[in-house]
Design a protein around this motif. Structure first.
Motif, PDB file in Angstrom:
ATOM      1  N   VAL A 129       0.862  -1.185   0.000  1.00  0.00           N
ATOM      2  CA  VAL A 129       0.000   0.000   0.000  1.00  0.00           C
ATOM      3  C   VAL A 129       0.899   1.237   0.000  1.00  0.00           C
ATOM      4  CG1 VAL A 129      -1.887   1.188   1.190  1.00  0.00           C
ATOM      5  CG2 VAL A 129      -1.626  -1.305   1.439  1.00  0.00           C
ATOM      6  N   PHE A 130       0.652   2.137  -0.924  1.00  0.00           N
ATOM      7  CA  PHE A 130       1.436   3.390  -0.990  1.00  0.00           C
ATOM      8  C   PHE A 130       0.980   4.310   0.137  1.00  0.00           C
ATOM      9  CE2 PHE A 130       2.282   7.501  -3.449  1.00  0.00           C
ATOM     10  CZ  PHE A 130       3.651   7.478  -3.179  1.00  0.00           C
ATOM     11  N   THR A 131       1.881   4.627   1.060  1.00  0.00           N
ATOM     12  CA  THR A 131       1.530   5.468   2.218  1.00  0.00           C
ATOM     13  C   THR A 131       2.569   6.582   2.396  1.00  0.00           C
ATOM     14  OG1 THR A 131       2.625   3.786   3.620  1.00  0.00           O
ATOM     15  CG2 THR A 131       0.217   3.740   3.523  1.00  0.00           C
ATOM     16  N   PRO A 132       2.635   7.517   1.446  1.00  0.00           N
ATOM     17  CA  PRO A 132       3.634   8.598   1.550  1.00  0.00           C
ATOM     18  C   PRO A 132       3.244   9.617   2.619  1.00  0.00           C
ATOM     19  CG  PRO A 132       2.152   9.033  -0.269  1.00  0.00           C
ATOM     20  CD  PRO A 132       1.751   7.679   0.291  1.00  0.00           C
ATOM     21  N   GLY A 133       4.165  10.530   2.887  1.00  0.00           N
ATOM     22  CA  GLY A 133       3.907  11.611   3.842  1.00  0.00           C
ATOM     23  C   GLY A 133       5.071  11.761   4.807  1.00  0.00           C
ATOM     24  N   GLY A 137       8.265   7.932  -0.845  1.00  0.00           N
ATOM     25  CA  GLY A 137       7.953   6.649  -1.476  1.00  0.00           C
ATOM     26  C   GLY A 137       7.480   5.589  -0.505  1.00  0.00           C
ATOM     27  N   HIS A 138       7.171   5.990   0.708  1.00  0.00           N
ATOM     28  CA  HIS A 138       6.867   5.041   1.798  1.00  0.00           C
ATOM     29  C   HIS A 138       5.742   4.076   1.426  1.00  0.00           C
ATOM     30  CE1 HIS A 138       5.922   3.535   5.758  1.00  0.00           C
ATOM     31  NE2 HIS A 138       6.820   4.297   6.325  1.00  0.00           N
ATOM     32  N   VAL A 139       5.948   2.795   1.709  1.00  0.00           N
ATOM     33  CA  VAL A 139       4.879   1.805   1.537  1.00  0.00           C
ATOM     34  C   VAL A 139       4.622   1.083   2.858  1.00  0.00           C
ATOM     35  CG1 VAL A 139       5.337   1.431  -0.926  1.00  0.00           C
ATOM     36  CG2 VAL A 139       6.420  -0.074   0.782  1.00  0.00           C
ATOM     37  N   THR A 140       3.406   0.547   2.961  1.00  0.00           N
ATOM     38  CA  THR A 140       2.999  -0.304   4.081  1.00  0.00           C
ATOM     39  C   THR A 140       2.753  -1.695   3.517  1.00  0.00           C
ATOM     40  OG1 THR A 140       2.054   1.464   5.431  1.00  0.00           O
ATOM     41  CG2 THR A 140       1.056  -0.724   5.667  1.00  0.00           C
ATOM     42  N   TYR A 141       3.197  -2.718   4.249  1.00  0.00           N
ATOM     43  CA  TYR A 141       2.970  -4.104   3.841  1.00  0.00           C
ATOM     44  C   TYR A 141       1.817  -4.645   4.681  1.00  0.00           C
ATOM     45  CZ  TYR A 141       7.408  -3.520   1.458  1.00  0.00           C
ATOM     46  OH  TYR A 141       8.408  -3.063   0.629  1.00  0.00           O
ATOM     47  N   ALA A 142       0.707  -4.970   4.013  1.00  0.00           N
ATOM     48  CA  ALA A 142      -0.517  -5.356   4.716  1.00  0.00           C
ATOM     49  C   ALA A 142      -0.754  -6.859   4.592  1.00  0.00           C
ATOM     50  CB  ALA A 142      -1.700  -4.594   4.130  1.00  0.00           C
ATOM     51  N   LEU A 147      -0.535  -4.846   9.893  1.00  0.00           N
ATOM     52  CA  LEU A 147       0.123  -3.885   9.004  1.00  0.00           C
ATOM     53  C   LEU A 147       1.565  -3.686   9.460  1.00  0.00           C
ATOM     54  CD1 LEU A 147      -2.570  -1.024   8.814  1.00  0.00           C
ATOM     55  CD2 LEU A 147      -2.176  -2.853   7.138  1.00  0.00           C
ATOM     56  N   LEU A 148       2.500  -3.872   8.533  1.00  0.00           N
ATOM     57  CA  LEU A 148       3.892  -3.495   8.773  1.00  0.00           C
ATOM     58  C   LEU A 148       4.021  -2.116   8.164  1.00  0.00           C
ATOM     59  CD1 LEU A 148       5.541  -5.784  10.146  1.00  0.00           C
ATOM     60  CD2 LEU A 148       3.826  -6.755   8.613  1.00  0.00           C
ATOM     61  N   SER A 149       3.921  -1.085   9.000  1.00  0.00           N
ATOM     62  CA  SER A 149       3.618   0.247   8.485  1.00  0.00           C
ATOM     63  C   SER A 149       4.733   1.254   8.679  1.00  0.00           C
ATOM     64  CB  SER A 149       2.330   0.756   9.121  1.00  0.00           C
ATOM     65  OG  SER A 149       2.439   0.720  10.522  1.00  0.00           O
ATOM     66  N   GLY A 150       5.940   0.793   9.014  1.00  0.00           N
ATOM     67  CA  GLY A 150       7.066   1.711   9.067  1.00  0.00           C
ATOM     68  C   GLY A 150       6.764   2.942   9.897  1.00  0.00           C
ATOM     69  N   ASP A 151       7.087   4.113   9.356  1.00  0.00           N
ATOM     70  CA  ASP A 151       6.953   5.350  10.131  1.00  0.00           C
ATOM     71  C   ASP A 151       5.718   6.146   9.717  1.00  0.00           C
ATOM     72  OD1 ASP A 151       9.229   4.498  11.298  1.00  0.00           O
ATOM     73  OD2 ASP A 151      10.495   6.142  10.599  1.00  0.00           O
ATOM     74  N   VAL A 152       4.602   5.458   9.509  1.00  0.00           N
ATOM     75  CA  VAL A 152       3.342   6.134   9.197  1.00  0.00           C
ATOM     76  C   VAL A 152       2.630   6.510  10.492  1.00  0.00           C
ATOM     77  CG1 VAL A 152       1.043   5.799   8.191  1.00  0.00           C
ATOM     78  CG2 VAL A 152       3.078   5.076   6.931  1.00  0.00           C
ATOM     79  N   LEU A 153       2.397   5.511  11.331  1.00  0.00           N
ATOM     80  CA  LEU A 153       1.521   5.674  12.498  1.00  0.00           C
ATOM     81  C   LEU A 153       2.175   4.995  13.688  1.00  0.00           C
ATOM     82  CD1 LEU A 153      -1.324   6.510  13.517  1.00  0.00           C
ATOM     83  CD2 LEU A 153      -2.145   4.272  12.748  1.00  0.00           C
ATOM     84  N   PHE A 154       2.244   5.712  14.815  1.00  0.00           N
ATOM     85  CA  PHE A 154       2.819   5.151  16.038  1.00  0.00           C
ATOM     86  C   PHE A 154       1.766   5.152  17.139  1.00  0.00           C
ATOM     87  CE2 PHE A 154       6.698   7.425  14.256  1.00  0.00           C
ATOM     88  CZ  PHE A 154       7.206   6.282  13.649  1.00  0.00           C
ATOM     89  N   GLU A 172      -1.415  12.447   6.556  1.00  0.00           N
ATOM     90  CA  GLU A 172      -2.766  12.322   7.111  1.00  0.00           C
ATOM     91  C   GLU A 172      -3.673  11.560   6.136  1.00  0.00           C
ATOM     92  OE1 GLU A 172      -5.037  15.966   7.516  1.00  0.00           O
ATOM     93  OE2 GLU A 172      -5.589  15.410   9.569  1.00  0.00           O
ATOM     94  N   ARG A 173      -3.524  11.851   4.851  1.00  0.00           N
ATOM     95  CA  ARG A 173      -4.307  11.119   3.841  1.00  0.00           C
ATOM     96  C   ARG A 173      -3.941   9.631   3.834  1.00  0.00           C
ATOM     97  NH1 ARG A 173      -4.018  15.347   0.551  1.00  0.00           N
ATOM     98  NH2 ARG A 173      -2.132  14.636  -0.489  1.00  0.00           N
ATOM     99  N   SER A 174      -2.652   9.339   3.968  1.00  0.00           N
ATOM    100  CA  SER A 174      -2.222   7.936   3.987  1.00  0.00           C
ATOM    101  C   SER A 174      -2.823   7.209   5.185  1.00  0.00           C
ATOM    102  CB  SER A 174      -0.693   7.844   4.053  1.00  0.00           C
ATOM    103  OG  SER A 174      -0.117   8.327   2.862  1.00  0.00           O
ATOM    104  N   ILE A 175      -2.800   7.855   6.340  1.00  0.00           N
ATOM    105  CA  ILE A 175      -3.352   7.228   7.543  1.00  0.00           C
ATOM    106  C   ILE A 175      -4.866   7.046   7.381  1.00  0.00           C
ATOM    107  CG2 ILE A 175      -3.751   7.513  10.029  1.00  0.00           C
ATOM    108  CD1 ILE A 175      -1.051   9.102  10.080  1.00  0.00           C
ATOM    109  N   GLY A 176      -5.530   8.071   6.834  1.00  0.00           N
ATOM    110  CA  GLY A 176      -6.966   7.960   6.584  1.00  0.00           C
ATOM    111  C   GLY A 176      -7.282   6.800   5.649  1.00  0.00           C
ATOM    112  N   GLY A 177      -6.439   6.591   4.663  1.00  0.00           N
ATOM    113  CA  GLY A 177      -6.630   5.477   3.742  1.00  0.00           C
ATOM    114  C   GLY A 177      -6.528   4.136   4.450  1.00  0.00           C
ATOM    115  N   LEU A 178      -5.569   3.998   5.365  1.00  0.00           N
ATOM    116  CA  LEU A 178      -5.442   2.740   6.118  1.00  0.00           C
ATOM    117  C   LEU A 178      -6.660   2.537   7.016  1.00  0.00           C
ATOM    118  CD1 LEU A 178      -1.661   2.833   7.162  1.00  0.00           C
ATOM    119  CD2 LEU A 178      -2.701   1.547   5.274  1.00  0.00           C
TER     120      LEU A 178
END
Ligand SMILES: [Fe+2]
Length: 226
Positions: A129-133, A137-142, A147-154, A172-178
């Protein structure tokens, strides 16, 4: 499908979370997500779990997430999946490492990802899943339920947006998408700090107050005042 077996290893001076992920605790193959540092310790963990590493997955190419990619790739022979537009950070790693950290070794990734892919690895189906912000180029592996979500949401926080390519409305859009795509009980395995769930962050994360107003939680949706 049952929840995957996920082992966390917090590594390096920036205390980054690397994860070894298997279909279950008996599985003989695994992937490793964001091997950021302490390659020897991660290789010992791989040996102790007696697993073959089928792939090395990278959420984004900040140095604290990729410092051990090259030695792990060499030792395991596993292919590396790297966010496409962050590839130069992996292939010229020391150009991007702040003074006082490293040295780290560059690596040419075998594959790039940009979101929308499905990767069948180690008996698991990962949706990319493309989760920039936090980074461009940040991606999340679902996985189902995780979710292996790197530095999107803590836990109680979000990825910083003051580094090059960072942008809060985008994050914020990336987090909303998740939040929209996955159920609230989905376990979030973040790049720093402890494990949490989407629902817990949706309901209590102070950085998500504006998102909360737009995506009501079950409790507020049920409330006549909402
Ligand atoms: Fe980062």
């Amino acid at each position: 499908m049952s929840a995957p077996d996920v082992r966390a290893f917090t590594v390096g001076p920036v205390q980054e979370n690397s994860y070894i992920v298997r279909a279950d605790a008996q599985a003989s193959s695994a992937v490793i997500v964001d091997p950021g540092d302490e390659a020897e310790r991660l290789l010992q963990a791989i040996a102790a779990l007696n697993v073959e590493i089928e792939a090395i997955l990278i959420t984004h190419c900040h140095f604290d997430h990729i410092g051990a990619v090259a030695p792990l790739a060499r030792a395991t022979g596993a292919p590396v999946y790297c966010p496409e537009i962050e590839r130069p950070l992996l292939t010229q790693i020391m150009d991007w490492v702040p003074p006082g950290f490293g040295p780290f070794e560059s690596h040419e990734p075998e594959h790039t990802v940009s979101g929308g892919e499905r990767l069948s690895l180690a008996g698991l189906d990962f949706d990319v899943v493309f989760t920039p912000g936090h980074s461009p180029g940040h991606v999340t592996y679902a996985l189902p339920g995780a979710l292996l979500s790197g530095d999107v949401l803590f836990q109680g926080s979000v990825g910083r947006v003051d580094l090059p390519g960072g942008d809060w409305p985008t994050l914020e859009r990336s987090i909303g998408g998740l939040l929209a795509a996955y159920p609230p009980e989905t376990v979030v395995y973040p790049g720093h700090m402890g494990v949490t769930t989407l629902g817990r962050e949706r309901d209590s994360n102070p950085f998500l107050s504006e998102l909360r107003a737009r995506v009501p939680s079950a409790s507020t949706a049920d409330s006549p005042a909402a």
